[in-house]
Write a protein that holds these residues in place. Structure first.
Motif, PDB file in Angstrom:
ATOM      1  N   ALA A   1       0.833  -1.206   0.000  1.00 25.34           N
ATOM      2  CA  ALA A   1       0.000   0.000   0.000  1.00 25.34           C
ATOM      3  C   ALA A   1       0.869   1.257   0.000  1.00 25.34           C
ATOM      4  O   ALA A   1       0.545   2.249  -0.658  1.00 25.34           O
ATOM      5  CB  ALA A   1      -0.929   0.000   1.202  1.00 25.34           C
ATOM      6  N   ILE A   2       1.984   1.211   0.733  1.00 24.69           N
ATOM      7  CA  ILE A   2       2.914   2.345   0.743  1.00 24.69           C
ATOM      8  C   ILE A   2       3.481   2.562  -0.653  1.00 24.69           C
ATOM      9  O   ILE A   2       3.532   3.692  -1.157  1.00 24.69           O
ATOM     10  CB  ILE A   2       4.052   2.103   1.750  1.00 24.69           C
ATOM     11  CG1 ILE A   2       3.510   2.040   3.176  1.00 24.69           C
ATOM     12  CG2 ILE A   2       5.124   3.182   1.623  1.00 24.69           C
ATOM     13  CD1 ILE A   2       4.515   1.537   4.194  1.00 24.69           C
ATOM     14  N   ALA A   3       3.916   1.467  -1.296  1.00 20.73           N
ATOM     15  CA  ALA A   3       4.475   1.586  -2.648  1.00 20.73           C
ATOM     16  C   ALA A   3       3.450   2.190  -3.601  1.00 20.73           C
ATOM     17  O   ALA A   3       3.769   3.074  -4.409  1.00 20.73           O
ATOM     18  CB  ALA A   3       4.933   0.219  -3.139  1.00 20.73           C
ATOM     19  N   GLY A   4       2.199   1.733  -3.491  1.00 18.92           N
ATOM     20  CA  GLY A   4       1.151   2.279  -4.349  1.00 18.92           C
ATOM     21  C   GLY A   4       0.904   3.750  -4.092  1.00 18.92           C
ATOM     22  O   GLY A   4       0.720   4.538  -5.043  1.00 18.92           O
ATOM     23  N   ALA A   5       0.898   4.142  -2.825  1.00 16.90           N
ATOM     24  CA  ALA A   5       0.667   5.552  -2.495  1.00 16.90           C
ATOM     25  C   ALA A   5       1.819   6.424  -2.973  1.00 16.90           C
ATOM     26  O   ALA A   5       1.610   7.562  -3.422  1.00 16.90           O
ATOM     27  CB  ALA A   5       0.475   5.702  -0.987  1.00 16.90           C
TER      28      ALA A   5
ATOM     29  N   SER B   1      12.966 -12.905  -3.679  1.00 15.44           N
ATOM     30  CA  SER B   1      12.568 -14.077  -4.454  1.00 15.44           C
ATOM     31  C   SER B   1      12.054 -13.655  -5.823  1.00 15.44           C
ATOM     32  O   SER B   1      11.700 -12.486  -6.045  1.00 15.44           O
ATOM     33  CB  SER B   1      11.480 -14.862  -3.728  1.00 15.44           C
ATOM     34  OG  SER B   1      10.267 -14.116  -3.693  1.00 15.44           O
ATOM     35  N   ASP B   2      11.985 -14.627  -6.741  1.00 12.65           N
ATOM     36  CA  ASP B   2      11.428 -14.343  -8.059  1.00 12.65           C
ATOM     37  C   ASP B   2       9.958 -13.936  -7.952  1.00 12.65           C
ATOM     38  O   ASP B   2       9.492 -13.067  -8.696  1.00 12.65           O
ATOM     39  CB  ASP B   2      11.554 -15.579  -8.955  1.00 12.65           C
ATOM     40  CG  ASP B   2      13.001 -15.879  -9.340  1.00 12.65           C
ATOM     41  OD1 ASP B   2      13.844 -14.974  -9.217  1.00 12.65           O
ATOM     42  OD2 ASP B   2      13.268 -17.019  -9.757  1.00 12.65           O
ATOM     43  N   ALA B   3       9.228 -14.589  -7.028  1.00 14.43           N
ATOM     44  CA  ALA B   3       7.811 -14.254  -6.857  1.00 14.43           C
ATOM     45  C   ALA B   3       7.642 -12.808  -6.412  1.00 14.43           C
ATOM     46  O   ALA B   3       6.789 -12.079  -6.933  1.00 14.43           O
ATOM     47  CB  ALA B   3       7.165 -15.196  -5.849  1.00 14.43           C
ATOM     48  N   SER B   4       8.472 -12.374  -5.444  1.00 11.31           N
ATOM     49  CA  SER B   4       8.394 -10.985  -4.981  1.00 11.31           C
ATOM     50  C   SER B   4       8.777 -10.009  -6.089  1.00 11.31           C
ATOM     51  O   SER B   4       8.147  -8.965  -6.270  1.00 11.31           O
ATOM     52  CB  SER B   4       9.306 -10.788  -3.772  1.00 11.31           C
ATOM     53  OG  SER B   4       8.830 -11.507  -2.659  1.00 11.31           O
ATOM     54  N   ALA B   5       9.821 -10.369  -6.852  1.00  6.81           N
ATOM     55  CA  ALA B   5      10.254  -9.502  -7.950  1.00  6.81           C
ATOM     56  C   ALA B   5       9.150  -9.356  -8.986  1.00  6.81           C
ATOM     57  O   ALA B   5       8.903  -8.260  -9.502  1.00  6.81           O
ATOM     58  CB  ALA B   5      11.518 -10.064  -8.587  1.00  6.81           C
ATOM     59  N   GLY B   6       8.455 -10.464  -9.281  1.00  5.97           N
ATOM     60  CA  GLY B   6       7.360 -10.402 -10.238  1.00  5.97           C
ATOM     61  C   GLY B   6       6.220  -9.542  -9.755  1.00  5.97           C
ATOM     62  O   GLY B   6       5.629  -8.772 -10.532  1.00  5.97           O
ATOM     63  N   ALA B   7       5.884  -9.665  -8.462  1.00  8.88           N
ATOM     64  CA  ALA B   7       4.800  -8.857  -7.901  1.00  8.88           C
ATOM     65  C   ALA B   7       5.139  -7.376  -7.955  1.00  8.88           C
ATOM     66  O   ALA B   7       4.276  -6.536  -8.271  1.00  8.88           O
ATOM     67  CB  ALA B   7       4.523  -9.291  -6.458  1.00  8.88           C
ATOM     68  N   LEU B   8       6.391  -7.036  -7.672  1.00  8.38           N
ATOM     69  CA  LEU B   8       6.802  -5.636  -7.720  1.00  8.38           C
ATOM     70  C   LEU B   8       6.719  -5.098  -9.149  1.00  8.38           C
ATOM     71  O   LEU B   8       6.199  -4.003  -9.386  1.00  8.38           O
ATOM     72  CB  LEU B   8       8.229  -5.486  -7.188  1.00  8.38           C
ATOM     73  CG  LEU B   8       8.426  -5.724  -5.691  1.00  8.38           C
ATOM     74  CD1 LEU B   8       9.904  -5.681  -5.349  1.00  8.38           C
ATOM     75  CD2 LEU B   8       7.665  -4.697  -4.862  1.00  8.38           C
ATOM     76  N   ALA B   9       7.215  -5.884 -10.084  1.00 15.61           N
ATOM     77  CA  ALA B   9       7.214  -5.441 -11.480  1.00 15.61           C
ATOM     78  C   ALA B   9       5.795  -5.204 -11.983  1.00 15.61           C
ATOM     79  O   ALA B   9       5.515  -4.218 -12.676  1.00 15.61           O
ATOM     80  CB  ALA B   9       7.934  -6.464 -12.348  1.00 15.61           C
ATOM     81  N   ARG B  10       4.873  -6.102 -11.602  1.00 12.27           N
ATOM     82  CA  ARG B  10       3.482  -5.934 -12.035  1.00 12.27           C
ATOM     83  C   ARG B  10       2.848  -4.684 -11.439  1.00 12.27           C
ATOM     84  O   ARG B  10       1.922  -4.105 -12.019  1.00 12.27           O
ATOM     85  CB  ARG B  10       2.665  -7.178 -11.658  1.00 12.27           C
ATOM     86  CG  ARG B  10       2.984  -8.405 -12.493  1.00 12.27           C
ATOM     87  CD  ARG B  10       1.994  -9.522 -12.239  1.00 12.27           C
ATOM     88  NE  ARG B  10       2.057 -10.033 -10.872  1.00 12.27           N
ATOM     89  CZ  ARG B  10       2.898 -10.981 -10.461  1.00 12.27           C
ATOM     90  NH1 ARG B  10       3.773 -11.524 -11.317  1.00 12.27           N
ATOM     91  NH2 ARG B  10       2.874 -11.405  -9.210  1.00 12.27           N
ATOM     92  N   ALA B  11       3.334  -4.274 -10.274  1.00 14.39           N
ATOM     93  CA  ALA B  11       2.798  -3.071  -9.623  1.00 14.39           C
ATOM     94  C   ALA B  11       3.465  -1.792 -10.111  1.00 14.39           C
ATOM     95  O   ALA B  11       3.133  -0.702  -9.639  1.00 14.39           O
ATOM     96  CB  ALA B  11       2.958  -3.194  -8.105  1.00 14.39           C
ATOM     97  N   GLY B  12       4.427  -1.914 -11.029  1.00 13.81           N
ATOM     98  CA  GLY B  12       5.116  -0.733 -11.525  1.00 13.81           C
ATOM     99  C   GLY B  12       6.275  -0.290 -10.667  1.00 13.81           C
ATOM    100  O   GLY B  12       6.727   0.862 -10.750  1.00 13.81           O
ATOM    101  N   VAL B  13       6.773  -1.225  -9.830  1.00 12.83           N
ATOM    102  CA  VAL B  13       7.881  -0.931  -8.926  1.00 12.83           C
ATOM    103  C   VAL B  13       9.160  -1.565  -9.466  1.00 12.83           C
ATOM    104  O   VAL B  13       9.168  -2.742  -9.844  1.00 12.83           O
ATOM    105  CB  VAL B  13       7.581  -1.486  -7.511  1.00 12.83           C
ATOM    106  CG1 VAL B  13       8.774  -1.305  -6.583  1.00 12.83           C
ATOM    107  CG2 VAL B  13       6.342  -0.801  -6.931  1.00 12.83           C
ATOM    108  N   ALA B  14      10.248  -0.791  -9.514  1.00 12.80           N
ATOM    109  CA  ALA B  14      11.543  -1.329  -9.932  1.00 12.80           C
ATOM    110  C   ALA B  14      12.053  -2.305  -8.875  1.00 12.80           C
ATOM    111  O   ALA B  14      11.721  -2.194  -7.691  1.00 12.80           O
ATOM    112  CB  ALA B  14      12.537  -0.195 -10.142  1.00 12.80           C
ATOM    113  N   VAL B  15      12.864  -3.262  -9.301  1.00 15.29           N
ATOM    114  CA  VAL B  15      13.291  -4.342  -8.420  1.00 15.29           C
ATOM    115  C   VAL B  15      14.760  -4.205  -8.040  1.00 15.29           C
ATOM    116  O   VAL B  15      15.620  -3.983  -8.894  1.00 15.29           O
ATOM    117  CB  VAL B  15      13.068  -5.716  -9.092  1.00 15.29           C
ATOM    118  CG1 VAL B  15      13.615  -6.846  -8.217  1.00 15.29           C
ATOM    119  CG2 VAL B  15      11.582  -5.930  -9.383  1.00 15.29           C
ATOM    120  N   HIS B  16      15.019  -4.334  -6.738  1.00 14.53           N
ATOM    121  CA  HIS B  16      16.378  -4.412  -6.209  1.00 14.53           C
ATOM    122  C   HIS B  16      16.486  -5.761  -5.501  1.00 14.53           C
ATOM    123  O   HIS B  16      15.865  -5.956  -4.456  1.00 14.53           O
ATOM    124  CB  HIS B  16      16.639  -3.256  -5.231  1.00 14.53           C
ATOM    125  CG  HIS B  16      18.025  -3.227  -4.657  1.00 14.53           C
ATOM    126  ND1 HIS B  16      19.035  -2.465  -5.196  1.00 14.53           N
ATOM    127  CD2 HIS B  16      18.571  -3.878  -3.590  1.00 14.53           C
ATOM    128  CE1 HIS B  16      20.136  -2.632  -4.484  1.00 14.53           C
ATOM    129  NE2 HIS B  16      19.879  -3.484  -3.507  1.00 14.53           N
TER     130      HIS B  16
END
Length: 302
Positions: free
Chosen positions: A15-19, A33-48
């Motif tokens: 929710a913070i990332a979205g806001a 994890s790959d799952a977390s990276a995928g979720a971030l990418a789908r939300a428009g968040v760059a991955v570290h």
């Protein structure tokens, strides 16, 4: 602002990332994890890529950001050593702080109001008392002290009930599960003890405000309701499930509530008056009882 966020795939962190994105910031999320990276990418968040144990990775993530939000946190149901996890979080925030020293950049850490002043109203200016039973307290203390090292640090203290859609592991779904399995929605004694609450999206908005404008060394309270009587929470859950709301003795509470037993009778009022005044925060989402009565908790838990 380019913002590095740990815990960005969690219930509050997402929710913070979205806001932050809605406010026009660029967000970089830590993913182990790959799952977390995928979720971030789908939300428009760059991955570290990395985790809280990757000290060098945390430093590099912070060093290339204009600000950091530390939203990683353990859950009450974790069976691992809470003290060990708190020590790992402390090492992580200190690593991030070392990358932000003398920059004036913001660093917002997640904390909580629960259990700090039982039976008395907690405010943002209430002195912090060291407590061996609160292993995460040094995490907040360390980050706030970074104000003296040129970091615009702040701590967002969450209410114990951060409610809203998507809440699958918080106190409300745990209470619903207990009521379902026992056939009653219970409270202890008269149930007059108070739990502060905040809607997830109101809390996320406060993180954005803290990042953008909180003065260095400032604790702020993500508390929309100072204290909802636990009896009312039990009653709302009971009504939705068609179960009676019943009073238990302190002796009965342990077997009934399990992990939650130490908390269900805690009287924990907390104020956010200074936060609202200082940051202009104005929570506008439904309160806890209205959110329970809306029904989504029971769709998710069915």
């Amino acid at each position: 602002m380019r913002v590095f966020v740990t815990g960005a795939t969690g219930y509050v962190g997402s929710a913070i990332a979205g806001a932050l994105l809605e406010a026009g910031h660029e967000v970089v999320g830590l993913a182990r994890s790959d799952a977390s990276a995928g979720a971030l990418a789908r939300a428009g968040v760059a991955v570290h890529r990395g985790d809280l144990g990757d000290i060098a990775g945390l430093r590099s993530g912070a060093a290339t950001a204009d600000g950091v939000v530390f939203a990683a946190n353990q859950h009450i149901s974790e069976t691992t050593d809470a003290a060990a996890r708190a020590r790992a979080e402390l090492r992580a925030v200190e690593a991030i702080g070392s990358a932000l020293e003398r920059t004036g950049r913001p660093f917002v850490v997640t904390s909580g109001v629960i259990g700090r002043t039982p039976g008395r109203l907690l405010t943002e200016d209430t002195p912090v008392v060291p407590d061996p039973a609160a292993p995460r307290l040094p995490v907040e203390t360390s980050v706030l002290a970074m104000a003296g090292r040129g970091v615009r640090s702040s701590s967002v203290r969450l209410a114990p009930t951060v409610h809203g859609r998507g809440d699958a592991r918080g106190f409300v779904p745990m209470l619903i599960a207990i009521a379902r399995s026992s056939g009653v929605s219970a409270f202890v004694g008269g149930g007059d003890n108070r739990w502060p609450s905040v809607h997830r999206r109101d809390a996320a908005a406060l993180f954005v405000s803290a990042l953008e404008s909180a003065p260095a060394g400032t604790p702020v309270h993500a508390v929309a309701e100072e204290g909802v009587p636990f009896r009312d929470i039990a009653g709302a859950i009971g009504r939705r499930l068609g179960l009676p709301a019943v009073s238990l003795t302190a002796e009965e509470a342990g077997p009934h509530f399990g992990l939650l037993a130490p908390l269900v009778s805690l009287d924990n009022p907390a104020s956010s008056a200074l936060t609202r005044e200082r940051l202009g925060w104005a929570p506008a989402r439904p309160g806890l009882i209205a959110d329970i009565e809306e029904g989504h908790y029971f769709e998710d838990a069915a």
